[in-house]
Write an enzyme that holds these catalytic residues in place. Structure first.
Site, mmCIF file in Angstrom:
data_model
loop_
_atom_site.group_PDB
_atom_site.id
_atom_site.type_symbol
_atom_site.label_atom_id
_atom_site.label_comp_id
_atom_site.label_asym_id
_atom_site.label_seq_id
_atom_site.Cartn_x
_atom_site.Cartn_y
_atom_site.Cartn_z
ATOM 1 N N GLY A 29 -6.918 0.031 3.011
ATOM 2 C CA GLY A 29 -5.688 -0.680 3.348
ATOM 3 C C GLY A 29 -5.561 -0.902 4.835
ATOM 4 O O GLY A 29 -6.502 -0.656 5.592
ATOM 5 N N ASN A 30 -4.405 -1.388 5.251
ATOM 6 C CA ASN A 30 -4.160 -1.592 6.683
ATOM 7 C C ASN A 30 -2.713 -1.252 7.016
ATOM 8 O O ASN A 30 -1.919 -0.959 6.124
ATOM 9 C CB ASN A 30 -4.527 -3.019 7.096
ATOM 10 C CG ASN A 30 -3.693 -4.064 6.373
ATOM 11 O OD1 ASN A 30 -2.461 -4.101 6.504
ATOM 12 N ND2 ASN A 30 -4.343 -4.910 5.583
ATOM 13 N N HIS A 31 -2.399 -1.287 8.300
ATOM 14 C CA HIS A 31 -1.094 -0.809 8.776
ATOM 15 C C HIS A 31 0.007 -1.863 8.752
ATOM 16 O O HIS A 31 1.066 -1.649 9.325
ATOM 17 C CB HIS A 31 -1.219 -0.281 10.207
ATOM 18 C CG HIS A 31 -1.937 1.023 10.308
ATOM 19 N ND1 HIS A 31 -1.498 2.156 9.680
ATOM 20 C CD2 HIS A 31 -3.075 1.370 10.949
ATOM 21 C CE1 HIS A 31 -2.318 3.157 9.938
ATOM 22 N NE2 HIS A 31 -3.309 2.695 10.704
#
Ligand code: C5P
Length: 231
Positions: A29-31
């Site tokens: 995932g990412n932020h």
């Protein structure tokens, strides 16, 4: 901005991050917080637009009131939803942070630690949804009048580097407006404020002052409103 200047305009927005599953419990995932996408959704709804937000993972972005929210998880799910909904949109804004790659194999059961150290993760490339929508418009599958807006989250050694990367991306993607954001340590992802440049196909490059994502959303809508066909 005029109140209700977007009355009846159908705006499709992607927001948040994608999660690319590895097994039933893990993902890449990412932020992305979804805050800028949701701020756009709220601002557009407040100006009378009919807003659909296709949203992945978010954090602290709240719930955008008065909009239709479609949940997605992976880039492929986002791609499918956007393709299906693009045909009935007057404006498409790709504010989501889409993973460039996904694991080739999604394990049916939780991947075990094993005894021989970490197993390599093989990745394959996700479709570029934004570029794909521009191509669909070229082929006539999406109305020629549909306004397509992209985001470019860039890191650079200095602000010039960020803008240069943004210009190159704008040329590559073929969208009508590109919002270029510096990202990285404490910038943009998850924060309340945002800054950058707004690039248009008319060749204008407008600096966006560091301001709230809410006010920035209004600036973006101000820039796209004149691109809509006369109603
Ligand atoms: O190439 P890059 O990921 O920096 O481009 C960012 C823009 O492209 C954003 O508008 C993002 O939503 C969109 N994008 C996409 N599909 C991808 C990757 C990015 O639509 N696979």
């Amino acid at each position: 901005a005029l109140p209700f200047d977007l009355a009846g305009v159908r705006i499709l927005i992607s927001a948040g991050g994608t999660r690319e599953p590895l097994d039933p419990v893990r993902y890449l995932g990412n932020h992305s917080s979804g805050k800028q996408g949701f701020a756009l959704a709220r601002a557009a709804a407040a100006r009378g637009a009919e807003v659909t937000v296709v949203a992945g993972s978010t954090s602290g972005a709240g719930e955008p009131a008065g909009v239709q929210r479609i949940p997605i998880s992976s880039a492929m799910e986002l791609s499918d939803e956007m393709a299906e909904r693009a045909v009935t949109a007057d404006v498409i804004i790709m504010a989501a942070a889409v993973a460039d790659f996904r694991p080739v194999v999604i394990a049916d059961a939780k991947i075990k630690k094993g005894t021989s150290g970490p197993a390599p993760i093989e990745l394959e490339t996700n479709p570029d949804i934004l570029a794909g929508l521009v191509q669909s418009r070229k082929r006539g599958e999406i109305a020629a009048e549909t306004v397509i807006v992209g985001f470019a989250a860039e890191t650079g050694d200095d602000t010039g580097g960020v803008l240069d990367h943004g210009r190159a991306k704008f040329a590559r993607k073929g969208c009508d407006l590109l919002v270029v954001n510096p990202v990285g340590a404490g910038k943009a992802f998850g924060t309340e404020d945002n800054t950058g440049w707004l690039l248009s196909t008319a060749g204008t490059e407008t600096a966006l002052p560091l301001t709230s994502k809410t006010l920035l959303a209004s600036r973006i809508l101000d820039a796209l409103a004149p691109l809509l066909p006369q109603r």
